[in-house]
Design a protein around this motif. Structure first.
Motif, short mmCIF file in Angstrom:
data_model
loop_
_atom_site.label_atom_id
_atom_site.label_comp_id
_atom_site.label_asym_id
_atom_site.label_seq_id
_atom_site.Cartn_x
_atom_site.Cartn_y
_atom_site.Cartn_z
N ALA A 1 0.81 -1.17 0.06
CA ALA A 1 0.01 -0.13 0.02
C ALA A 1 1.01 1.20 -0.08
O ALA A 1 0.60 2.22 -0.56
N VAL A 2 2.04 1.05 0.66
CA VAL A 2 2.99 2.22 0.54
C VAL A 2 3.69 2.35 -0.74
O VAL A 2 3.85 3.34 -1.29
N HIS A 3 4.22 1.02 -0.96
CA HIS A 3 5.10 0.97 -2.32
C HIS A 3 4.24 1.66 -3.77
O HIS A 3 4.73 2.13 -4.56
N GLU A 4 3.08 1.24 -3.66
CA GLU A 4 2.25 1.73 -4.69
C GLU A 4 2.28 3.21 -4.77
O GLU A 4 2.48 3.68 -5.73
N GLN A 5 2.14 3.76 -3.59
CA GLN A 5 2.12 5.40 -3.80
C GLN A 5 3.47 6.03 -4.12
O GLN A 5 3.55 6.77 -4.99
N VAL A 6 4.57 5.24 -3.87
CA VAL A 6 5.80 5.77 -4.17
C VAL A 6 6.20 5.31 -5.53
O VAL A 6 6.67 6.27 -6.03
N HIS B 1 4.08 7.91 -7.73
CA HIS B 1 4.19 9.45 -7.56
C HIS B 1 5.47 9.60 -7.90
O HIS B 1 5.97 10.51 -8.60
N GLU B 2 6.59 8.98 -7.31
CA GLU B 2 8.02 9.22 -7.46
C GLU B 2 8.84 8.37 -8.74
O GLU B 2 9.27 8.90 -9.31
#
Lengths: 353, 65
Positions: free
Chosen positions: A282-287, A290-291
């Protein structure tokens, strides 16, 4: 005549501790094995046209070529990793595989469209994780883990190759996610280690490469695609797209697999592996969205079609694997080419009683 | 120490849809006074309240169809 650097090394230098060479599945994989053993010539590159791109023989031949970049094989000279003849043959295999991937993949028009589709959860999903959550028995879970062990025991490794090809936000984001995959500096939290612990819960052998002979061609294709994208700088956009697709779809899929592990009493490490992936991804998806994708396309906007291809090709190879697993399981058959060992089954049963 | 890393403001990323992204490590105090901690490099905190792993995001905010 091999053009390796053998002259400067011990003449008989070979890897001894590494996994055994797999059993061949046809003429190409047999020729690669013989070449690795130093007992046979490689066919001409044109020979790769004679077998199906998605079939066992071509996929295993390619898998053997790539494995030299990971851990190698017992009894094989590690310098063969850069053997020009083998690289030339590998290039012919890759050309077939990449052409089949491009031909088979329905691609979205834009990165935004491709990502948006992944971010919608189907209400009535029909994938492997849905099957395992709802109907999976311990033997299905063991087969699934054996198949997936080809990737998870080298989890995050194919993606590490992209790091030198990125910079700025994309590099920083990718390195941060990889750091997390590798346990944040703690060996006992490396995701490949957590998967080995899951395999132990399921009564499987955690030896690297142990289930290569048992794995389906479709499983080999999922790992070959990562290696292909990871090893070629020209495919860095596809690698990033592929990684994004894995990270975006992992969290909900992992939740279903964690439920399957809990329902069947597979064991605490088996549950933990997927619980950890619910949260981490769930964190990796965001990174990654976006990044990594954002940063890459800021620097190299011309790579957008490659990112889309990487996302959609991942969906395609995963669909082919899902179709294979579900076809066999719905017919009550094993999905593996070689049955899992009986002793481990008994151990597993004892563990869960 | 003016330049020690601990004086760097902690970055929190907010989004219209989706979790709060907070640089780790974090310790979260819940309504009942209990605490949970994570030393991940970044954590995703649920804002939709649908997560089954609250306070951590589990992607339950996603649209379904």
């Amino acid at each position: 005549m091999r053009e390796t650097f053998r002259g400067t090394r011990h003449p008989m230098h070979t890897d001894r501790e590494e996994p055994s060479l797999p059993s061949p599945r046809g003429p190409l994989s047999a020729a690669v094995r013989d070449h690795l053993r130093g007992t046979g010539p490689l066919p001409r590159p044109e020979a790769t046209a004679s077998v199906p791109a998605w079939g066992d023989d071509l996929q295993l031949a390619l898998y053997q070529c790539y494995e030299l970049h990971y851990r190698g094989f017992a009894g094989v000279d590690p310098e063969l990793e850069w053997d020009p003849g083998l690289l030339r043959f590998r290039a012919a295999l890759e050309e077939r595989f990449l052409a089949a991937l491009r031909a088979g993949t329905r691609v979205h028009d834009t990165v935004e469209d491709a990502v948006a589709d992944l971010l919608v959860e189907p209400v009535d999903g029909t994938g492997v994780s849905h099957f395992l959550r709802d109907k999976g028995e311990l033997w299905h879970l063991r087969e699934y883990a054996a198949q997936r062990s080809l990737y998870h025991l080298k989890e995050a490794d194919p993606h590490a190759w992209v790091l030198p090809r990125l910079w700025g936000r994309a590099k920083a984001g990718m390195a941060a996610v990889e750091f997390d995959e590798y346990g944040g500096g703690r060996a006992d939290r490396v995701h490949a280690r957590l998967f080995a612990d899951l395999m132990t819960d399921l009564g499987l052998d955690t030896t690297y490469g142990r289930y290569l002979d048992a794995a389906s061609a479709e499983t080999l294709a999922t790992v070959n695609m990562m290696s292909l994208f990871g090893l070629h700088r020209s495919l860095r956009g596809a690698l990033v797209g592929h990684f994004a697709a894995v990270e975006i779809t992992s969290s909900p899929g992992s939740r279903r697999l964690a439920e399957a592990m809990r329902r069947t009493g597979a064991g605490p490490a088996a549950e933990h592996f997927y619980d950890e992936h619910v949260e981490a991804d769930a964190v990796h998806e965001q990174v990654v969205r976006h990044e990594v994708i954002g940063g890459l396309l800021e620097e190299e906007p011309h790579l957008a079609p490659d990112v889309v291809f990487g996302i959609d090709a991942t969906g395609h190879v995963e669909d082919l694997l899902a179709a294979r697993l579900l076809t066999e399981w719905r017919a009550g058959r094993s999905s593996l080419r070689a049955p899992l060992e009986e002793d481990a089954v008994r151990e597993s049963a004892a563990h869960t009683s | 120490m003016p330049n020690s890393p601990s004086d760097t403001p902690r970055r929190i990323t907010v989004q219209r849809q989706g979790p709060l992204l907070v640089e780790g490590p974090v310790e979260i105090e819940l309504e009942d006074g209990s605490t949970v901690a994570s030393d991940r490099f970044r954590v995703a905190l649920c804002t939709c309240r649908r997560s089954r792993r609250f306070p951590w995001c589990d992607t339950s905010h996603r649209a379904r169809r």
